[in-house]
Design a protein around this motif. Structure first.
Motif, PDB file in Angstrom:
ATOM      1  N   SER A  71      52.789  10.535-100.699  1.00  0.00           N
ATOM      2  CA  SER A  71      54.415  10.358 -99.367  1.00  0.00           C
ATOM      3  C   SER A  71      55.680  11.456 -99.440  1.00  0.00           C
ATOM      4  N   ARG A  72      56.454  11.450-100.810  1.00  0.00           N
ATOM      5  CA  ARG A  72      57.005  11.784-101.506  1.00  0.00           C
ATOM      6  C   ARG A  72      57.446  11.600-102.988  1.00  0.00           C
ATOM      7  N   SER A  73      57.878  13.210-102.964  1.00  0.00           N
ATOM      8  CA  SER A  73      57.856  13.292-105.124  1.00  0.00           C
ATOM      9  C   SER A  73      59.769  13.855-104.488  1.00  0.00           C
ATOM     10  N   TYR A  74      60.581  13.542-106.118  1.00  0.00           N
ATOM     11  CA  TYR A  74      61.197  13.534-106.185  1.00  0.00           C
ATOM     12  C   TYR A  74      61.749  13.538-108.042  1.00  0.00           C
ATOM     13  N   ILE A  75      63.185  14.147-107.437  1.00  0.00           N
ATOM     14  CA  ILE A  75      63.870  13.740-109.193  1.00  0.00           C
ATOM     15  C   ILE A  75      65.152  13.483-108.812  1.00  0.00           C
ATOM     16  N   CYS A  76      65.830  12.203-109.564  1.00  0.00           N
ATOM     17  CA  CYS A  76      66.372  11.700-109.620  1.00  0.00           C
ATOM     18  C   CYS A  76      67.526  11.882-110.895  1.00  0.00           C
ATOM     19  N   GLN A  77      68.296  12.331-111.150  1.00  0.00           N
ATOM     20  CA  GLN A  77      69.639  11.782-112.168  1.00  0.00           C
ATOM     21  C   GLN A  77      70.718  11.035-112.764  1.00  0.00           C
ATOM     22  N   LYS A  78      70.832  11.090-113.838  1.00  0.00           N
ATOM     23  CA  LYS A  78      71.989  10.184-113.808  1.00  0.00           C
ATOM     24  C   LYS A  78      73.143  11.530-114.230  1.00  0.00           C
ATOM     25  N   VAL A  79      74.253  10.380-113.632  1.00  0.00           N
ATOM     26  CA  VAL A  79      74.983  11.554-112.930  1.00  0.00           C
ATOM     27  C   VAL A  79      76.407  10.683-114.085  1.00  0.00           C
ATOM     28  N   ASP A 107      60.092   2.857 -95.482  1.00  0.00           N
ATOM     29  CA  ASP A 107      59.495   3.114 -95.318  1.00  0.00           C
ATOM     30  C   ASP A 107      57.989   3.120 -96.027  1.00  0.00           C
ATOM     31  N   ILE A 108      58.646   2.373 -97.035  1.00  0.00           N
ATOM     32  CA  ILE A 108      57.419   2.806 -98.406  1.00  0.00           C
ATOM     33  C   ILE A 108      56.309   1.632 -99.112  1.00  0.00           C
ATOM     34  N   GLN A 109      55.570   1.924 -99.322  1.00  0.00           N
ATOM     35  CA  GLN A 109      54.384   0.651 -99.412  1.00  0.00           C
ATOM     36  C   GLN A 109      53.875   0.550-101.181  1.00  0.00           C
ATOM     37  N   SER A 110      54.239   1.989-101.857  1.00  0.00           N
ATOM     38  CA  SER A 110      54.088   1.888-103.273  1.00  0.00           C
ATOM     39  C   SER A 110      55.243   2.378-103.430  1.00  0.00           C
ATOM     40  N   ILE A 111      55.783   1.763-104.931  1.00  0.00           N
ATOM     41  CA  ILE A 111      57.001   3.297-105.694  1.00  0.00           C
ATOM     42  C   ILE A 111      56.332   3.762-107.277  1.00  0.00           C
ATOM     43  N   LEU A 112      56.628   4.733-108.243  1.00  0.00           N
ATOM     44  CA  LEU A 112      56.301   4.781-108.664  1.00  0.00           C
ATOM     45  C   LEU A 112      57.100   5.721-109.161  1.00  0.00           C
ATOM     46  N   ALA A 113      58.096   5.234-110.655  1.00  0.00           N
ATOM     47  CA  ALA A 113      58.983   6.322-111.171  1.00  0.00           C
ATOM     48  C   ALA A 113      59.454   5.518-112.437  1.00  0.00           C
ATOM     49  N   VAL A 114      59.189   6.950-112.891  1.00  0.00           N
ATOM     50  CA  VAL A 114      58.465   7.294-114.495  1.00  0.00           C
ATOM     51  C   VAL A 114      59.872   8.552-115.053  1.00  0.00           C
ATOM     52  N   PRO A 115      61.140   7.144-116.146  1.00  0.00           N
ATOM     53  CA  PRO A 115      62.158   8.353-116.617  1.00  0.00           C
ATOM     54  C   PRO A 115      61.446   9.412-117.651  1.00  0.00           C
ATOM     55  N   PHE A 116      62.796  10.236-117.480  1.00  0.00           N
ATOM     56  CA  PHE A 116      62.498  11.207-118.261  1.00  0.00           C
ATOM     57  C   PHE A 116      64.197  11.337-119.236  1.00  0.00           C
ATOM     58  N   PHE A 117      64.457  11.663-120.555  1.00  0.00           N
ATOM     59  CA  PHE A 117      64.939  11.649-121.632  1.00  0.00           C
ATOM     60  C   PHE A 117      66.534  12.691-121.904  1.00  0.00           C
ATOM     61  N   TYR A 118      67.828  12.595-122.836  1.00  0.00           N
ATOM     62  CA  TYR A 118      67.974  13.331-122.544  1.00  0.00           C
ATOM     63  C   TYR A 118      68.699  12.685-124.040  1.00  0.00           C
ATOM     64  N   LYS A 119      68.717  13.237-125.016  1.00  0.00           N
ATOM     65  CA  LYS A 119      69.234  13.056-126.611  1.00  0.00           C
ATOM     66  C   LYS A 119      69.493  11.175-126.291  1.00  0.00           C
ATOM     67  N   LYS A 120      68.105  11.076-126.321  1.00  0.00           N
ATOM     68  CA  LYS A 120      67.142   9.807-126.688  1.00  0.00           C
ATOM     69  C   LYS A 120      67.382   8.889-125.686  1.00  0.00           C
ATOM     70  N   GLN A 121      68.640   8.806-124.563  1.00  0.00           N
ATOM     71  CA  GLN A 121      68.535   8.229-123.281  1.00  0.00           C
ATOM     72  C   GLN A 121      67.802   8.869-122.015  1.00  0.00           C
ATOM     73  N   TRP A 122      67.495   7.975-121.455  1.00  0.00           N
ATOM     74  CA  TRP A 122      66.988   8.308-120.337  1.00  0.00           C
ATOM     75  C   TRP A 122      68.208   8.834-119.191  1.00  0.00           C
ATOM     76  N   ALA A 123      67.718   9.765-118.634  1.00  0.00           N
ATOM     77  CA  ALA A 123      68.945  11.174-117.819  1.00  0.00           C
ATOM     78  C   ALA A 123      68.228  10.691-116.300  1.00  0.00           C
ATOM     79  N   GLY A 124      66.989  10.454-116.512  1.00  0.00           N
ATOM     80  CA  GLY A 124      66.912  10.234-114.782  1.00  0.00           C
ATOM     81  C   GLY A 124      65.413  10.350-114.302  1.00  0.00           C
ATOM     82  N   PHE A 125      64.791  10.172-113.610  1.00  0.00           N
ATOM     83  CA  PHE A 125      63.206   9.952-113.393  1.00  0.00           C
ATOM     84  C   PHE A 125      62.615  11.085-111.885  1.00  0.00           C
ATOM     85  N   LEU A 126      61.216  10.474-112.511  1.00  0.00           N
ATOM     86  CA  LEU A 126      59.858  11.471-111.348  1.00  0.00           C
ATOM     87  C   LEU A 126      59.927  10.463-110.329  1.00  0.00           C
TER      88      LEU A 126
END
Length: 326
Positions: A178-186, A257-276
């Protein structure tokens, strides 16, 4: 040992008793459901799962081939006919086109045919599952190749946003979410840090969500954040049905209104910087290893092609204004 669950369709009582007696004599533990018609058999299979269907070749409401064509890919089916045993001329229930019969004198002669049917169907099912897995793997490889094309095709900054959105569009449609998005740590003032949604694609009919998410160790807005933070630090995804989430997380996501969720992190300089993130608002979806692997690969591409080339994000005075750190 789990009991053998049998669905017996349109077989007369005298033959039913022979089936029951032969199973007991052979040491089977079993449960039997009786259906008088094809329609009742289909209803029974809708509400329950069976290991084997034993059906009369003559049904009061249609051809047995109709029943087998509907159920045959899901359940092994053994079709039997009422007739006369050619050996002793006794009334018999026979397996079509075989020498296996059930008679009052010989109740166990058909069990070999039943066991062969179960074994053959299981073997064929394993082959079909392997083919499905292979097809899914090939499909995911094609999706990943398309994502790579999208994420490397831009020449100007204005095109980058379009490429990222095209990638999210592709994932939403290919994985039927239903949705796909990118979130970044700030970076936030006063030792806070937060999450901002920078891109989102929604399937038709899926409503919008807030763009900005604030989170720190004491934030009541995000009771799940500490758990997610720990998982992401260990390079693990969040992959859950809504009902599997801790109570605080369920409350947080109910308004989405979700039934299930998947969030996979990505990294910047070995620290997670956000997720898809992917969300399914229609189905209680169990995320497969292949699906998680695909999203992890896409995260790597997004990180390599976009995230690591940019400065980290920070909030300005207005929390909806996000700019690269100086």
């Amino acid at each position: 040992m789990e009991p053998l669950k049998l669905l017996i369709v349109s077989i007369r009582n005298e033959w039913q008793s022979l089936i029951v007696e032969s199973l007991s004599a052979a040491g089977y533990i079993y449960k039997i459901k009786i259906a008088a018609t094809k329609q009742l058999a289909l209803q029974a299979c809708y509400h329950d799962k069976f290991d084997l269907v034993i059906s009369n070749c003559t049904l009061p409401d249609g051809q047995v081939s109709d029943l087998v064509s509907v159920l045959g890919n899901q359940i092994p089916c053994l079709v039997m006919a009422e007739g006369v045993c050619p050996v002793n001329a006794d009334k018999a229930l026979s397996i079509l086109a075989t020498n296996f019969y059930i008679t009052s004198a010989n109740k166990t002669s058909w069990l070999e045919a039943m066991e062969t049917t179960l074994a053959k169907w299981q073997q064929n099912a394993l082959i079909r599952l392997a083919q499905i897995d292979q097809n899914k793997q090939s499909f995911h490889e094609k999706v990943l190749a398309r994502c790579q094309e999208e994420l490397t095709s831009f020449n100007f900054k204005s095109e980058k946003e379009c490429c990222v959105m095209n990638t999210l569009n592709l994932l939403t449609e290919a994985l039927d979410v239903s949705r796909s998005y990118i979130c970044q740590k700030v970076t936030l003032p006063d030792t806070f840090f937060g999450i901002v949604k920078t891109n989102e694609y929604r399937a038709p009919g899926v409503y919008n969500q807030d763009k900005t998410y604030l989170a720190n160790s004491s934030s009541a807005w995000y009771p799940y954040f500490k758990r997610w933070d720990k998982l992401f630090e260990n390079r693990q995804p969040v992959a859950n049905l809504l009902k599997e989430l801790p109570e605080g997380e369920q409350q947080m996501f109910q308004n989405r209104d979700i039934q299930s969720i998947l969030a996979v992190p990505f990294f910047y300089k070995k620290q997670w910087a956000g997720f898809l993130g992917l969300e399914d608002t229609m189905n209680q979806r169990e995320w497969t290893i292949d699906e998680i692997g695909l999203i992890q690969s896409v995260c790597t591409l997004i990180h390599e092609k976009h995230i690591q080339k940019e400065k980290p994000l920070r909030f300005e005075t207005n929390p909806l204004q996000v700019t690269p750190a100086a």
